[in-house]
Write a protein that holds these residues in place. Structure first.
Motif, mmCIF file in Angstrom:
data_model
loop_
_atom_site.group_PDB
_atom_site.id
_atom_site.type_symbol
_atom_site.label_atom_id
_atom_site.label_comp_id
_atom_site.label_asym_id
_atom_site.label_seq_id
_atom_site.Cartn_x
_atom_site.Cartn_y
_atom_site.Cartn_z
ATOM 1 N N GLN A 14 0.849 -1.230 -0.023
ATOM 2 C CA GLN A 14 -0.025 -0.047 -0.086
ATOM 3 C C GLN A 14 0.841 1.278 -0.082
ATOM 4 N N TYR A 15 1.179 1.670 -1.184
ATOM 5 C CA TYR A 15 1.964 3.115 -1.274
ATOM 6 C C TYR A 15 1.499 3.866 -2.668
ATOM 7 N N THR A 16 1.822 5.051 -2.481
ATOM 8 C CA THR A 16 1.591 5.755 -3.817
ATOM 9 C C THR A 16 2.972 6.308 -4.237
ATOM 10 N N TYR A 17 3.242 6.181 -5.568
ATOM 11 C CA TYR A 17 4.402 6.651 -6.241
ATOM 12 C C TYR A 17 3.932 7.574 -7.397
ATOM 13 N N ARG A 18 4.250 8.743 -7.170
ATOM 14 C CA ARG A 18 4.014 9.750 -8.363
ATOM 15 C C ARG A 18 5.298 9.884 -9.423
ATOM 16 N N LEU A 19 4.858 9.487 -10.419
ATOM 17 C CA LEU A 19 5.916 9.605 -11.721
ATOM 18 C C LEU A 19 5.900 10.858 -12.044
ATOM 19 N N PRO A 20 7.396 11.526 -12.335
ATOM 20 C CA PRO A 20 7.498 12.581 -12.853
ATOM 21 C C PRO A 20 6.864 12.760 -14.521
ATOM 22 N N ASN A 21 6.495 14.069 -14.814
ATOM 23 C CA ASN A 21 5.858 14.271 -16.119
ATOM 24 C C ASN A 21 6.945 14.491 -16.886
ATOM 25 N N ILE A 22 7.370 13.860 -18.020
ATOM 26 C CA ILE A 22 8.377 14.304 -18.957
ATOM 27 C C ILE A 22 7.744 14.646 -20.249
ATOM 28 N N THR A 23 8.394 15.786 -20.958
ATOM 29 C CA THR A 23 7.825 16.241 -22.129
ATOM 30 C C THR A 23 8.828 16.271 -23.362
ATOM 31 N N ALA A 24 8.616 15.728 -24.284
ATOM 32 C CA ALA A 24 9.431 15.695 -25.449
ATOM 33 C C ALA A 24 8.980 16.577 -26.636
ATOM 34 N N PRO A 25 9.717 16.955 -27.582
ATOM 35 C CA PRO A 25 9.202 17.664 -28.648
ATOM 36 C C PRO A 25 8.131 17.236 -29.425
ATOM 37 N N GLU A 26 7.285 18.216 -29.906
ATOM 38 C CA GLU A 26 5.963 17.857 -30.532
ATOM 39 C C GLU A 26 6.308 16.978 -31.850
ATOM 40 N N GLY A 27 5.232 16.017 -31.975
ATOM 41 C CA GLY A 27 5.576 15.217 -33.178
ATOM 42 C C GLY A 27 6.652 14.644 -33.316
ATOM 43 N N SER A 28 7.360 14.671 -34.664
ATOM 44 C CA SER A 28 8.612 13.942 -34.486
ATOM 45 C C SER A 28 9.613 14.965 -35.204
ATOM 46 N N ILE A 29 11.099 14.800 -35.088
ATOM 47 C CA ILE A 29 12.043 15.504 -35.470
ATOM 48 C C ILE A 29 12.088 15.282 -37.188
ATOM 49 N N ASP A 30 11.877 16.521 -37.720
ATOM 50 C CA ASP A 30 11.922 16.385 -39.161
ATOM 51 C C ASP A 30 13.008 17.317 -39.654
ATOM 52 N N ILE A 31 14.127 17.026 -40.218
ATOM 53 C CA ILE A 31 15.223 17.912 -40.577
ATOM 54 C C ILE A 31 15.859 17.417 -41.771
ATOM 55 N N ASN A 32 16.357 18.212 -42.499
ATOM 56 C CA ASN A 32 17.484 17.610 -43.799
ATOM 57 C C ASN A 32 18.748 18.025 -43.346
ATOM 58 N N VAL A 33 19.574 16.959 -43.887
ATOM 59 C CA VAL A 33 21.088 16.622 -43.737
ATOM 60 C C VAL A 33 21.669 16.600 -44.981
ATOM 61 N N ILE A 34 22.953 16.854 -45.102
ATOM 62 C CA ILE A 34 23.689 16.892 -46.318
ATOM 63 C C ILE A 34 24.388 15.568 -46.739
ATOM 64 N N SER A 35 24.237 15.043 -47.796
ATOM 65 C CA SER A 35 24.589 13.730 -48.223
ATOM 66 C C SER A 35 26.359 13.837 -48.075
ATOM 67 N N GLY A 36 26.706 12.708 -47.421
ATOM 68 C CA GLY A 36 28.324 12.559 -47.359
ATOM 69 C C GLY A 36 28.726 13.047 -46.091
ATOM 70 N N GLU A 37 28.030 14.017 -45.294
ATOM 71 C CA GLU A 37 28.621 14.752 -44.073
ATOM 72 C C GLU A 37 28.099 14.038 -42.984
ATOM 73 N N ILE A 38 28.862 14.495 -41.927
ATOM 74 C CA ILE A 38 28.390 13.989 -40.481
ATOM 75 C C ILE A 38 27.990 15.349 -39.781
ATOM 76 N N SER A 39 26.741 15.406 -39.215
ATOM 77 C CA SER A 39 26.267 16.692 -38.681
ATOM 78 C C SER A 39 25.756 16.397 -37.145
ATOM 79 N N THR A 40 25.678 17.354 -36.468
ATOM 80 C CA THR A 40 25.308 17.418 -35.164
ATOM 81 C C THR A 40 24.044 18.114 -34.993
ATOM 82 N N GLN A 41 23.006 17.450 -34.399
ATOM 83 C CA GLN A 41 21.639 18.316 -33.970
ATOM 84 C C GLN A 41 21.468 18.078 -32.449
ATOM 85 N N GLN A 42 20.493 18.563 -32.072
ATOM 86 C CA GLN A 42 20.031 18.458 -30.640
ATOM 87 C C GLN A 42 18.285 18.799 -30.462
#
Length: 143
Positions: A14-42
């Protein structure tokens, strides 16, 4: 409540445990990258209290710089390896977040574009475009 009563309640399940609420970016991450390169995003994960989590990517072309995080606001940095990818191809997958706030997935769609240079005449994709730039804007082409 006495400590003994509290321990007895815990032992009976008999216990109660509250989970923290975590929020991520809305929808999906949708970006363009350049062919042949390594890029960094966040992207940023936020929570209403401190959370501990581990994040991993479902696609080997997308790698996290660091995969373990602790905090209420977390900046998730990742690299995209578009070497060997042809222009027009798509890299799809998701970041799987496993934390003390539960599990979630942040999907991504990465569109691979051809390498280009921005010029005063528009984007230069190949030698033909660069030749036009030389004829029209010689000083800019020399840079």
């Amino acid at each position: 409540m006495l400590m003994k009563d509290y321990i007895n309640k815990l032992s009976r399940g008999q216990y109660t445990y509250r989970l923290p609420n975590i929020t991520a970016p809305e929808g999906s991450i949708d970006i363009n990258v350049i062919s042949g390169e390594i890029s960094t995003q966040q992207f940023v994960l936020t929570a209403d209290e401190t959370v501990k989590d581990v994040i991993y990517s479902s696609n080997p072309k997308v790698k996290l710089i660091k995969n373990g995080f602790v905090g209420a606001e977390q900046v998730i940095e990742y690299t995209i390896d578009a070497r060997g990818e042809k222009p027009g191809s798509v890299i799809e997958g998701c970041f799987n977040v496993v934390s003390n706030a539960g599990e979630m997935a942040v999907s991504y769609i990465l569109h691979v574009d051809q390498q280009y240079f921005d010029t005063s005449l528009g984007k230069a994709f190949n030698l033909f475009h660069f030749t036009n730039l030389v004829h029209m804007e010689t000083e800019e082409a020399a840079k």
